[in-house]
Design a protein around this motif. Structure first.
Motif, PDB file in Angstrom:
ATOM      1  N   THR A   7       0.854  -1.186   0.000  1.00 19.51           N
ATOM      2  CA  THR A   7       0.000   0.000   0.000  1.00 19.51           C
ATOM      3  C   THR A   7       0.891   1.237   0.000  1.00 19.51           C
ATOM      4  OG1 THR A   7      -0.165   0.127   2.425  1.00 19.51           O
ATOM      5  CG2 THR A   7      -1.810  -1.208   1.291  1.00 19.51           C
ATOM      6  N   PHE A   8       0.416   2.322  -0.601  1.00 18.64           N
ATOM      7  CA  PHE A   8       1.163   3.588  -0.530  1.00 18.64           C
ATOM      8  C   PHE A   8       0.192   4.747  -0.701  1.00 18.64           C
ATOM      9  CE2 PHE A   8       1.138   2.672  -5.053  1.00 18.64           C
ATOM     10  CZ  PHE A   8       0.999   3.910  -5.658  1.00 18.64           C
ATOM     11  N   ASN A   9       0.543   5.882  -0.064  1.00 15.45           N
ATOM     12  CA  ASN A   9      -0.353   7.046  -0.158  1.00 15.45           C
ATOM     13  C   ASN A   9       0.003   7.900  -1.382  1.00 15.45           C
ATOM     14  OD1 ASN A   9       1.974   7.666   1.457  1.00 15.45           O
ATOM     15  ND2 ASN A   9       1.009   9.537   2.201  1.00 15.45           N
ATOM     16  N   GLU A  10      -0.893   7.896  -2.329  1.00  6.62           N
ATOM     17  CA  GLU A  10      -0.651   8.546  -3.611  1.00  6.62           C
ATOM     18  C   GLU A  10      -0.570  10.060  -3.492  1.00  6.62           C
ATOM     19  OE1 GLU A  10      -3.519   7.215  -6.439  1.00  6.62           O
ATOM     20  OE2 GLU A  10      -3.314   5.102  -5.880  1.00  6.62           O
ATOM     21  N   TYR A  52      -2.476  -2.752  -3.304  1.00  8.73           N
ATOM     22  CA  TYR A  52      -3.882  -2.655  -2.911  1.00  8.73           C
ATOM     23  C   TYR A  52      -4.223  -1.188  -2.646  1.00  8.73           C
ATOM     24  CZ  TYR A  52      -3.912  -7.715  -2.239  1.00  8.73           C
ATOM     25  OH  TYR A  52      -3.836  -9.076  -2.439  1.00  8.73           O
ATOM     26  N   PRO A  53      -5.265  -0.658  -3.297  1.00  5.54           N
ATOM     27  CA  PRO A  53      -5.685   0.728  -3.038  1.00  5.54           C
ATOM     28  C   PRO A  53      -6.234   0.862  -1.625  1.00  5.54           C
ATOM     29  CG  PRO A  53      -7.292  -0.383  -4.423  1.00  5.54           C
ATOM     30  CD  PRO A  53      -6.129  -1.324  -4.293  1.00  5.54           C
ATOM     31  N   LEU A 107      -3.600   0.992   7.933  1.00  4.64           N
ATOM     32  CA  LEU A 107      -4.693   0.151   8.419  1.00  4.64           C
ATOM     33  C   LEU A 107      -5.054  -0.913   7.390  1.00  4.64           C
ATOM     34  CD1 LEU A 107      -7.008   2.803  10.121  1.00  4.64           C
ATOM     35  CD2 LEU A 107      -5.132   1.486  11.112  1.00  4.64           C
ATOM     36  N   ASN A 108      -5.002  -0.565   6.115  1.00  3.40           N
ATOM     37  CA  ASN A 108      -5.256  -1.528   5.054  1.00  3.40           C
ATOM     38  C   ASN A 108      -4.196  -2.630   5.057  1.00  3.40           C
ATOM     39  OD1 ASN A 108      -6.432  -2.738   2.825  1.00  3.40           O
ATOM     40  ND2 ASN A 108      -5.526  -1.321   1.356  1.00  3.40           N
ATOM     41  N   ALA A 109      -2.947  -2.239   5.265  1.00  2.00           N
ATOM     42  CA  ALA A 109      -1.871  -3.236   5.355  1.00  2.00           C
ATOM     43  C   ALA A 109      -2.131  -4.198   6.504  1.00  2.00           C
ATOM     44  CB  ALA A 109      -0.525  -2.536   5.526  1.00  2.00           C
ATOM     45  N   HIS A 120       2.301 -11.285   4.297  1.00  4.47           N
ATOM     46  CA  HIS A 120       2.927 -10.102   4.887  1.00  4.47           C
ATOM     47  C   HIS A 120       2.447  -8.877   4.106  1.00  4.47           C
ATOM     48  CE1 HIS A 120       5.605 -13.041   6.725  1.00  4.47           C
ATOM     49  NE2 HIS A 120       6.025 -13.410   5.535  1.00  4.47           N
ATOM     50  N   SER A 121       2.736  -7.698   4.633  1.00  9.41           N
ATOM     51  CA  SER A 121       2.379  -6.470   3.916  1.00  9.41           C
ATOM     52  C   SER A 121       3.444  -5.404   4.152  1.00  9.41           C
ATOM     53  CB  SER A 121       0.998  -5.956   4.354  1.00  9.41           C
ATOM     54  OG  SER A 121       0.973  -5.663   5.738  1.00  9.41           O
TER      55      SER A 121
END
Length: 355
Positions: A7-10, A52-53, A107-109, A120-121
């Protein structure tokens, strides 16, 4: 099959020190460089590694750890370019939106691992989080990602034994302040000697408070410590304590500033040092990895090393001559390390039986 959720914040680029009119090592190039490296080296294959968005977190999520007054203060600071919510922290008009999206990625991770969708994430987010406490921020951090994630996992999934392991060169003082009295959360921080480095907190004798004595562990690494010292700490303290605690999940505060090229610190981990710790962790436990510090040009390389270690794949070749690196360091480094290790094991022995 082992698989990793990314996950990453765009919107991270909207949190930028240039908007405040001064340079800062914590800037958009950090995450941009990682994402560019991952694309150039085709690390996201959609099978073993999948992006994952994420939706932004809510203020209610933030309040799991942070006080309402602090959140209000952050909001006010976004409206006044001359104000800051903490020491060594900058804030821009969109910084709170960035922070909420970063927290949403975290939180998504956690969801991906807790629900079993991923082994894992890795939440590739900025700004970092481990210096932020309930009522304040410092050291480039706005929200304590790992602290909020712990509370989230406890409430949503009923997890009772969670580990937060910090390998950032700076101590995880914000996380410590959240969980120093919580025996359901084991906090371990391996960081540079705090007499030599910000935030000048997290000393060996800081082991939490009742009823959680022994559940906050701080190992101070003398300047110039490298792969051998980190390997010993992991084998003789971290792994033994984790085996006894038996965590349901491990949250890894993954700072890349213990690296030998890091200009802001004085530690000498190489890619093999990072790989060994994370490979051994991932071979036993499910890992939720959170990006913390690191302000050099090899952030993309180190990210690829973390992914390889989580997947159990062979590491890339380490180009560092470790013998030369160790020979060039100060002669007292190993002696100070052995003294620190002995002191910590003695302090922790009544709680974890390390001798």
């Amino acid at each position: 099959m082992i698989n990793i959720g990314i996950t990453f914040n765009e919107n991270h680029y909207l949190h930028d020190p240039v908007l405040k009119g001064f340079p800062c090592p914590e800037n958009p190039s950090r995450l941009n460089d990682i994402l560019e490296y991952m694309e150039d080296h085709e690390l996201i294959d959609g099978v073993k590694c999948h992006v994952y968005p994420s939706e932004p977190a809510s203020v209610e999520d933030v309040l799991r750890v942070h006080k309402a007054d602090y959140v209000s203060h952050m909001v006010e600071c976004t409206k006044d370019m001359h104000r800051s919510p903490g020491k060594d922290v900058y804030i821009c008009p969109s910084s709170l939106d960035v922070a909420l999206q970063a927290l949403g990625c975290v939180l998504n991770a956690g969801d991906l691992v807790a629900m079993g969708k991923c082994t894992h994430s890795f939440a590739l987010v900025r700004p970092p989080g481990h210096h932020a406490g309930p009522d304040g921020s410092s050291g480039f951090c706005l929200l304590n990602h790992s602290g909020i994630l712990v509370k989230y996992l406890q409430e949503k999934y009923g997890l009772e034994r969670i580990v937060v392991l910090n390998i950032d060169a700076h101590s995880s003082d914000g996380t410590y302040s959240v969980f120093e009295a919580d025996p359901n959360v084991l906090c371990i921080s391996i960081h540079q000697d705090q007499s030599t480095l910000y935030p000048y907190k997290g000393f060996i004798r800081d082991i939490g408070v009742r009823p959680a004595l022994g559940y906050c562990i701080n190992m101070e690494m003398p300047p110039e410590s490298s792969n051998p010292e980190y390997g010993i700490v992991y084998d003789e303290i971290v792994e033994k304590v984790l085996d006894r605690f038996d965590p349901e999940v491990v949250i890894l505060e993954c700072g890349f500033d213990a690296y030998y090229k890091e200009p802001l610190t004085k530690l000498n981990l190489t890619i093999n040092g990072y790989y060994r710790i994370i490979f051994k962790l991932a071979s036993k436990w499910n890992i939720i990895t959170l990006l913390e510090g690191g302000y050099h040009d090899d952030l993309g390389l180190l990210t690829s090393v973390v992914l390889r270690a989580l997947l159990g794949e062979d590491n890339v070749k380490d180009e560092v001559d470790l013998i030369d690196l160790l020979a060039s360091r100060h002669a007292k480094t190993r002696k100070e390390f052995e003294n620190n290790l002995s002191t910590l094991k003695t302090i922790l022995d009544p709680y974890w039986g390390l001798w």
